[in-house]
Design a protein around this motif. Structure first.
Motif, PDB file in Angstrom:
ATOM      1  N   GLN A   1       8.750 -53.109 -98.797  1.00  0.00           N
ATOM      2  CA  GLN A   1       7.614 -53.942 -99.212  1.00  0.00           C
ATOM      3  C   GLN A   1       8.114 -55.347 -99.465  1.00  0.00           C
ATOM      4  O   GLN A   1       9.283 -55.558 -99.775  1.00  0.00           O
ATOM      5  CB  GLN A   1       6.965 -53.405-100.495  1.00  0.00           C
ATOM      6  N   THR A   2       7.196 -56.307 -99.356  1.00  0.00           N
ATOM      7  CA  THR A   2       7.579 -57.661 -99.729  1.00  0.00           C
ATOM      8  C   THR A   2       7.917 -57.683-101.219  1.00  0.00           C
ATOM      9  O   THR A   2       7.211 -57.071-102.039  1.00  0.00           O
ATOM     10  CB  THR A   2       6.468 -58.675 -99.426  1.00  0.00           C
TER      11      THR A   2
ATOM     12  N   SER B   1       2.800 -57.525-103.332  1.00  0.00           N
ATOM     13  CA  SER B   1       2.527 -56.286-102.598  1.00  0.00           C
ATOM     14  C   SER B   1       1.345 -55.515-103.172  1.00  0.00           C
ATOM     15  O   SER B   1       0.850 -54.581-102.533  1.00  0.00           O
ATOM     16  CB  SER B   1       3.765 -55.388-102.582  1.00  0.00           C
TER      17      SER B   1
ATOM     18  N   LYS C   1      -0.267 -55.318 -98.764  1.00  0.00           N
ATOM     19  CA  LYS C   1       0.340 -53.994 -98.825  1.00  0.00           C
ATOM     20  C   LYS C   1       1.180 -53.623 -97.605  1.00  0.00           C
ATOM     21  O   LYS C   1       1.954 -52.674 -97.655  1.00  0.00           O
ATOM     22  CB  LYS C   1      -0.743 -52.936 -99.047  1.00  0.00           C
TER      23      LYS C   1
ATOM     24  N   TYR D   1      12.136 -49.848-103.554  1.00  0.00           N
ATOM     25  CA  TYR D   1      11.573 -50.511-102.378  1.00  0.00           C
ATOM     26  C   TYR D   1      12.395 -50.294-101.107  1.00  0.00           C
ATOM     27  O   TYR D   1      12.083 -50.872-100.074  1.00  0.00           O
ATOM     28  CB  TYR D   1      11.446 -52.016-102.650  1.00  0.00           C
TER      29      TYR D   1
END
Length: 351
Positions: free
Chosen positions: A139-140, A235, A239, A307
């Motif tokens: 994810q960012t 996020s 998403k 993550y």
């Protein structure tokens, strides 16, 4: 019966030579065995290359020498690259544009960078000759961070406030999309550009109301400000965006696919070991780069654990959906990533 042994003249005297006349079926079997042995020997030499010199490549980290990039030093220290017949020169990167410039100039063959920022650059047709081959963060990790005493607990609380971010960074570029999805008019927020190293100080001194940066820096902000910190991840609304990814030159995939495969097998092994052994990974990083403080590196590694799984995985649908979220110049997923290395099929590195 194998055949018949006859005596014949060798041509170098009167001593007879033995000549073996094989039965036709036996002769065919001997010939087939000889061919199979020759093929086996040739194939083993091409695939295993036990005596081949290692391929030398340069790798640029995402930004400097910090915990989130420790895995590349770990992969080198633990011998994962050596096992893959690769010798890696680790260069300290300075962000997407410099890293993409290094790839374009062949000063590096692999690099870490924020995927969303690189996609936006590709959409602007500024850099296109690269492909993501493995994910580092699923994810960012871009976020809004603020100290608890500001009273900011949700995105809409940023209205009328000042947010500092690194000038030209992906945090700044993504903020309008994040704000709109969060129900906040981006024009109602003052964005103050600054140097990345100045962000925590500005927040700690309350010269700004919040900062936009990677959520892995939370521990560092808590240490600097001596206050509890509130994190609002991008996020929550964006998403489908990946965080950092490993990218390589598009041309290298075509010219030496085996090298890219070996690299994308070894590097995630280093990431796996780093996530499982944060303290040791931080110490390995510190030995290579003494300016990398061990406690800060451990904090980043611990923070990135949620993550990183599934390790290395790049999903084509998620990349496609992420490009739609970014509205990145009509790009297709295969223009920014090659999914044949870490698409979900388990390998020695990707999970």
């Amino acid at each position: 019966m194998l055949g018949t042994v006859l005596a014949g003249n060798r041509g170098d005297g009167d001593r007879p030579a033995l000549v073996l006349h094989l039965h036709p079926v036996t002769a065919m079997r001997f010939k087939a065995a000889a061919v199979a042995l020759a093929l086996l020997t040739t194939t083993a030499g091409c695939t295993d290359k036990p005596d081949a010199a290692p391929d030398k490549v340069a790798y640029a980290t995402g930004f400097g020498a910090v915990g989130r990039d420790a895995f590349i030093w770990v992969a080198r220290d633990k011998g994962y690259f050596a096992e893959a017949r690769i010798e890696v020169d680790i260069q300290k990167g300075t962000g997407n544009v410099p890293n993409l410039t290094m790839l374009k100039a062949n000063e590096a063959q692999f690099a870490a960078m924020d995927f969303a920022g690189a996609e936006l650059l590709a959409g602007q047709r500024k850099f296109t000759d690269w492909r993501a081959v493995a994910a580092i963060h699923q994810q960012t990790l871009v976020s809004i961070m603020t100290t608890a005493d500001t009273g900011i607990t949700k995105p809409t609380d940023l209205k009328g406030r000042t947010v500092a971010t690194a000038t030209g960074s992906v945090s700044e570029v993504l903020f309008p999309a994040y704000a709109k999805l969060a129900g906040l008019d981006p024009a109602s927020v003052t964005i103050q550009g600054t140097q990345p190293t100045a962000l925590n100080g500005l927040m700690a001194q309350r010269r700004v109301d919040a900062i936009s940066t990677f959520l892995l820096s939370r521990k560092a902000l808590e240490t600097t400000s001596k206050k509890s910190v509130t994190v609002l991840p991008y996020s929550d609304y964006l998403k489908n965006l990946y965080g950092n990814v490993i990218v390589t030159q598009a041309g290298l995939i075509g010219s030496d696919r085996d090298l890219v495969q070996r690299f994308t097998t070894a590097a995630p092994k280093g990431l796996r070991y780093t996530l499982d052994h944060p303290q040791e990974a931080a110490e390995i990083l510190n030995r290579a780069e003494p300016t990398a403080a061990i406690p800060a590196a451990v904090g980043e590694i611990e923070a990135m654990k949620p993550y990183a799984e599934p390790l290395g995985r790049l999903d084509q649908k998620r990349v496609t959906d992420g490009l739609a979220e970014l509205q990145a110049g009509g790009l297709s997923a295969d223009q920014v990533a090659d999914f044949s290395f870490c698409s979900g099929t388990p390998t020695a590195g990707c999970s």
